[in-house]
Design a protein around this motif. Structure first.
Motif, PDB file in Angstrom:
ATOM      1  N   ILE A 450      10.984  66.600   1.668  1.00  0.00           N
ATOM      2  CA  ILE A 450      10.241  66.537   2.931  1.00  0.00           C
ATOM      3  C   ILE A 450      10.504  67.782   3.769  1.00  0.00           C
ATOM      4  N   GLY A 451       9.467  68.247   4.450  1.00  0.00           N
ATOM      5  CA  GLY A 451       9.621  69.301   5.450  1.00  0.00           C
ATOM      6  C   GLY A 451      10.273  70.562   4.928  1.00  0.00           C
ATOM      7  N   HIS A 452      11.075  71.182   5.784  1.00  0.00           N
ATOM      8  CA  HIS A 452      11.803  72.396   5.431  1.00  0.00           C
ATOM      9  C   HIS A 452      13.103  72.022   4.729  1.00  0.00           C
ATOM     10  N   MET A 453      13.388  72.687   3.613  1.00  0.00           N
ATOM     11  CA  MET A 453      14.592  72.373   2.861  1.00  0.00           C
ATOM     12  C   MET A 453      15.284  73.655   2.408  1.00  0.00           C
ATOM     13  N   LEU A 454      16.571  73.531   2.131  1.00  0.00           N
ATOM     14  CA  LEU A 454      17.372  74.628   1.595  1.00  0.00           C
ATOM     15  C   LEU A 454      17.907  74.195   0.240  1.00  0.00           C
ATOM     16  N   TYR A 455      17.664  75.030  -0.776  1.00  0.00           N
ATOM     17  CA  TYR A 455      18.104  74.763  -2.140  1.00  0.00           C
ATOM     18  C   TYR A 455      19.226  75.740  -2.483  1.00  0.00           C
ATOM     19  N   VAL A 456      20.373  75.219  -2.918  1.00  0.00           N
ATOM     20  CA  VAL A 456      21.529  76.064  -3.236  1.00  0.00           C
ATOM     21  C   VAL A 456      22.114  75.631  -4.571  1.00  0.00           C
ATOM     22  N   VAL A 457      22.374  76.604  -5.428  1.00  0.00           N
ATOM     23  CA  VAL A 457      23.133  76.372  -6.659  1.00  0.00           C
ATOM     24  C   VAL A 457      24.453  77.111  -6.506  1.00  0.00           C
ATOM     25  N   ASN A 458      25.554  76.405  -6.727  1.00  0.00           N
ATOM     26  CA  ASN A 458      26.862  77.014  -6.490  1.00  0.00           C
ATOM     27  C   ASN A 458      27.884  76.495  -7.491  1.00  0.00           C
ATOM     28  N   GLU A 459      29.012  77.141  -7.531  1.00  0.00           N
ATOM     29  CA  GLU A 459      30.137  76.670  -8.325  1.00  0.00           C
ATOM     30  C   GLU A 459      30.811  75.524  -7.571  1.00  0.00           C
ATOM     31  N   ASP A 460      31.028  74.418  -8.267  1.00  0.00           N
ATOM     32  CA  ASP A 460      31.647  73.250  -7.633  1.00  0.00           C
ATOM     33  C   ASP A 460      33.118  73.559  -7.344  1.00  0.00           C
ATOM     34  N   ALA A 461      33.444  73.751  -6.080  1.00  0.00           N
ATOM     35  CA  ALA A 461      34.818  74.106  -5.702  1.00  0.00           C
ATOM     36  C   ALA A 461      35.120  73.555  -4.314  1.00  0.00           C
ATOM     37  N   ILE A 465      31.259  73.112   0.805  1.00  0.00           N
ATOM     38  CA  ILE A 465      30.353  72.404   1.713  1.00  0.00           C
ATOM     39  C   ILE A 465      30.704  72.720   3.164  1.00  0.00           C
ATOM     40  N   GLY A 466      31.990  72.826   3.454  1.00  0.00           N
ATOM     41  CA  GLY A 466      32.398  73.171   4.808  1.00  0.00           C
ATOM     42  C   GLY A 466      31.932  74.558   5.204  1.00  0.00           C
ATOM     43  N   ARG A 467      32.072  75.526   4.282  1.00  0.00           N
ATOM     44  CA  ARG A 467      31.629  76.892   4.583  1.00  0.00           C
ATOM     45  C   ARG A 467      30.123  76.943   4.814  1.00  0.00           C
ATOM     46  N   LEU A 468      29.387  76.201   3.982  1.00  0.00           N
ATOM     47  CA  LEU A 468      27.933  76.198   4.140  1.00  0.00           C
ATOM     48  C   LEU A 468      27.537  75.559   5.467  1.00  0.00           C
ATOM     49  N   GLY A 469      28.161  74.436   5.792  1.00  0.00           N
ATOM     50  CA  GLY A 469      27.844  73.770   7.059  1.00  0.00           C
ATOM     51  C   GLY A 469      28.157  74.643   8.254  1.00  0.00           C
ATOM     52  N   THR A 470      29.274  75.351   8.189  1.00  0.00           N
ATOM     53  CA  THR A 470      29.629  76.265   9.280  1.00  0.00           C
ATOM     54  C   THR A 470      28.610  77.382   9.412  1.00  0.00           C
ATOM     55  N   THR A 471      28.181  77.921   8.275  1.00  0.00           N
ATOM     56  CA  THR A 471      27.190  79.012   8.284  1.00  0.00           C
ATOM     57  C   THR A 471      25.887  78.560   8.924  1.00  0.00           C
ATOM     58  N   LEU A 472      25.414  77.372   8.549  1.00  0.00           N
ATOM     59  CA  LEU A 472      24.171  76.860   9.121  1.00  0.00           C
ATOM     60  C   LEU A 472      24.352  76.537  10.601  1.00  0.00           C
ATOM     61  N   GLY A 473      25.497  75.987  10.953  1.00  0.00           N
ATOM     62  CA  GLY A 473      25.745  75.660  12.350  1.00  0.00           C
ATOM     63  C   GLY A 473      25.777  76.901  13.224  1.00  0.00           C
ATOM     64  N   ILE A 479      21.060  70.161  10.186  1.00  0.00           N
ATOM     65  CA  ILE A 479      20.839  69.516   8.895  1.00  0.00           C
ATOM     66  C   ILE A 479      20.336  68.098   9.117  1.00  0.00           C
ATOM     67  N   GLY A 480      19.210  67.770   8.453  1.00  0.00           N
ATOM     68  CA  GLY A 480      18.680  66.426   8.551  1.00  0.00           C
ATOM     69  C   GLY A 480      19.270  65.507   7.499  1.00  0.00           C
ATOM     70  N   LEU A 495      22.695  71.657  -4.289  1.00  0.00           N
ATOM     71  CA  LEU A 495      22.549  71.054  -2.971  1.00  0.00           C
ATOM     72  C   LEU A 495      21.099  71.170  -2.525  1.00  0.00           C
ATOM     73  N   LEU A 496      20.574  70.094  -1.985  1.00  0.00           N
ATOM     74  CA  LEU A 496      19.264  70.092  -1.346  1.00  0.00           C
ATOM     75  C   LEU A 496      19.445  69.560   0.068  1.00  0.00           C
ATOM     76  N   LEU A 497      19.166  70.399   1.048  1.00  0.00           N
ATOM     77  CA  LEU A 497      19.337  70.012   2.443  1.00  0.00           C
ATOM     78  C   LEU A 497      17.994  70.066   3.141  1.00  0.00           C
ATOM     79  N   SER A 498      17.666  69.018   3.866  1.00  0.00           N
ATOM     80  CA  SER A 498      16.509  69.100   4.757  1.00  0.00           C
ATOM     81  C   SER A 498      16.999  69.586   6.119  1.00  0.00           C
ATOM     82  N   VAL A 499      16.254  70.509   6.706  1.00  0.00           N
ATOM     83  CA  VAL A 499      16.630  71.090   7.994  1.00  0.00           C
ATOM     84  C   VAL A 499      15.464  70.972   8.954  1.00  0.00           C
ATOM     85  N   ASP A 500      15.759  71.122  10.230  1.00  0.00           N
ATOM     86  CA  ASP A 500      14.757  70.849  11.256  1.00  0.00           C
ATOM     87  C   ASP A 500      13.762  71.987  11.453  1.00  0.00           C
TER      88      ASP A 500
END
Length: 525
Positions: A450-461, A465-473, A479-480, A495-500
């Protein structure tokens, strides 16, 4: 008896066809928005060209309106989301002026090659500057097509008749289709370096906007001549002016501009620049063709319910629609997801329906997948013409049904053949109505598309998630929803994130720079 209003000047044959098909028609043109709003409630259909603006206010006043028909390709003057919310079908005629537009591109190519506008103005001014106007032959030159769809293929055919060598850049052009057209398929860098003439035949999308950027214009062959009869915004006009002045670009001809009408422009008056006022579709034959087509389509819809070239409605019978529409929404989202994530030539698309989905009419489901898949690169694709466009581009479409249920009661899987092998996404319906992604390229992940989304492929470590959340914040992005999946612990994660709001290119670059990130993309549904 259905009643239609023709609100823009149109060939008289349109009104004749409406009356022949049992549709009452009024031809009232030149109305202001307020005047149109005052009368539109009396009509079941509205036939337009480019002058009438079908806004939300007009649609709110159109209490009986069932269909808007645009005689032509572009529907920028129609608020399609508002029309959809009102249950109004929006149709266009995407192929009625293809030959006319292609011929205009070829005409502008001749005009640049022989400096015809300047020579005409000089001669009619009483000068006889025979030695001033030294042109070039088209024979033996290399024409680079950016976009090799319907119009581009016609230009290629005409250019070959002029004994030109034709090369083409088009992500959807298959090698087989290139051979059939008699063109050489190349990447954009090769085209820029080799072409003596470049013509553009692609819609304006996020992927094609400024495809001839300053950076790409500097990569062109010195002395190149550029023609754009497609859409304004495909070329960096300021950079084009600069390179015309420097002589790197020998000539340019534009029929379309970023801002229209273009009554003032920095390019005007530049030597070796030719401008026309969006004449690509302006021939008597094209005007007749699109008028006939839109009248036939609208009459069929109003009289018998037939749907052709609709931009917001599939071809469906009244009995099928309630059951099939949720699957079509799912299919279109899956096709759009694949189209946004995959680049380059896609020679094959496979649609596999399992369980309850396999019991349905597959044609609208397949069309929905192709519509979502191709819409990333085309602003005229719809449920009706998507299969034709896929065939035209040499894309093989496979349809598979498995009535036996798997992990889900019902499932639609979309697979594409790529250079890296077969890649697929899959989705189901929750409660038989809510589309939901359940698998992405072999990774189990549940998400609403739905709507605007962010698609990320990363190494599971740990800590990612904290670094990504901080970057977006820090970028002010809220993040929806947050959806995760991984192949195995410590392996590849998705990761698939819906954003506003839309994720900017700068933010995408920042996310890609985070430790462990393999790729990041903005998506839109």
């Amino acid at each position: 008896m259905p009643k239609v209003l023709i609100s823009d000047k149109m060939d008289p044959k349109a009104a004749e066809i409406f009356r022949e098909r049992g549709v009452e028609v009024d031809e009232i043109t030149g109305k202001t928005p307020e005047e149109l709003a005052a009368i539109i409630g009396n009509y079941d259909g509205l036939a337009i060209r480019s002058s009438t603006k079908v806004t939300k206010a007009i649609l709110d006043a159109a209490t009986n309106l069932k269909v808007v028909g645009r005689a032509g390709i572009g529907v920028d003057n129609v608020d399609i989301p508002a029309a959809s919310s009102k249950g109004v079908v929006v149709m266009n005629t995407p192929f009625g002026n293809s030959i006319t537009t292609a011929e205009h591109a070829v005409a502008l190519m001749f005009a640049l090659a022989r400096q015809l506008p300047e020579a005409d103005a000089s001669t009619q001014a009483g000068k006889w500057e025979k030695n001033r106007f030294m042109g070039v032959e088209l024979t033996g030159k290399t024409l680079g097509l950016i976009g090799a769809g319907n119009i581009g293929s016609i230009v290629a055919d005409r250019a070959q008749g002029l004994r030109m060598k034709v090369i083409a850049f088009d992500p959807f052009l298959s090698p087989e289709r290139a051979v059939e057209m008699g063109v050489e398929k190349v990447e954009i860098e090769q085209l820029l370096a080799r072409a003596d003439f470049i013509t553009l035949h692609t819609p304006l999308t996020d992927q094609t906007r400024n495809i001839l950027s300053r950076e790409n214009l500097l990569k062109t062959k010195k002395g190149v001549r550029i023609i754009n009869c497609a859409r304004g915004g495909l070329i960096d006009e300021a950079a084009l002016k600069e390179l015309l002045d420097s002589g790197h670009v020998a000539g340019a001809a534009l029929d379309v501009f970023v801002t229209e009408p273009a009554k003032e422009h920095a390019l005007f008056g530049t030597p070796n620049f030719v401008a026309t006022p969006h004449l690509g579709a302006s021939t008597s034959e094209a005007q007749v063709n699109v008028a006939i087509q839109v009248a036939e389509q609208m009459a069929d819809f109003l009289v018998s319910g037939g749907v052709t070239n609709a931009l917001n409605m599939p071809s469906l019978s009244a009995e099928e629609a309630p059951r099939v529409k949720p699957y079509m929404e799912l299919a279109e989202k899956l096709g759009s997801l694949v189209g946004q994530l995959q680049h380059g030539t896609i020679p094959r698309v496979s649609i596999h329906s399992e369980g309850a989905a396999a019991e349905l009419n597959q044609k609208p489901i397949v069309s929905a997948v192709l519509s979502g898949f191709l819409r990333v690169h085309s602003d005229t694709v719809n449920m009706v013409n998507a299969p034709f466009l896929a065939k035209e581009r040499g894309i093989e479409v496979r349809e598979v049904r498995t009535e036996k249920e798997g992990d889900y009661h019902t499932l639609v899987r979309v697979s594409v053949k790529t250079d890296a092998g077969e890649r697929s996404v899959a989705g189901t319906l929750f409660g038989n109505k809510a589309p939901r992604l359940v698998e992405l390229f072999g990774i189990k992940v549940e998400a609403d598309l739905i709507g605007h989304m962010l698609y990320v492929v990363n190494e599971d470590a740990p800590g990612f998630i904290g670094r990504l959340g901080t970057t977006l914040g820090e970028a002010g992005v809220n993040i929806g929803t947050f959806h995760l999946g991984r192949r195995d612990a410590g392996g590849e994660a998705v990761l698939l994130l819906s954003v506003d709001e839309a994720v900017t290119p700068d933010l995408i670059a920042t996310v890609r720079a985070l430790p462990g990130v393999k790729t990041a993309m903005a998506l839109r549904f």
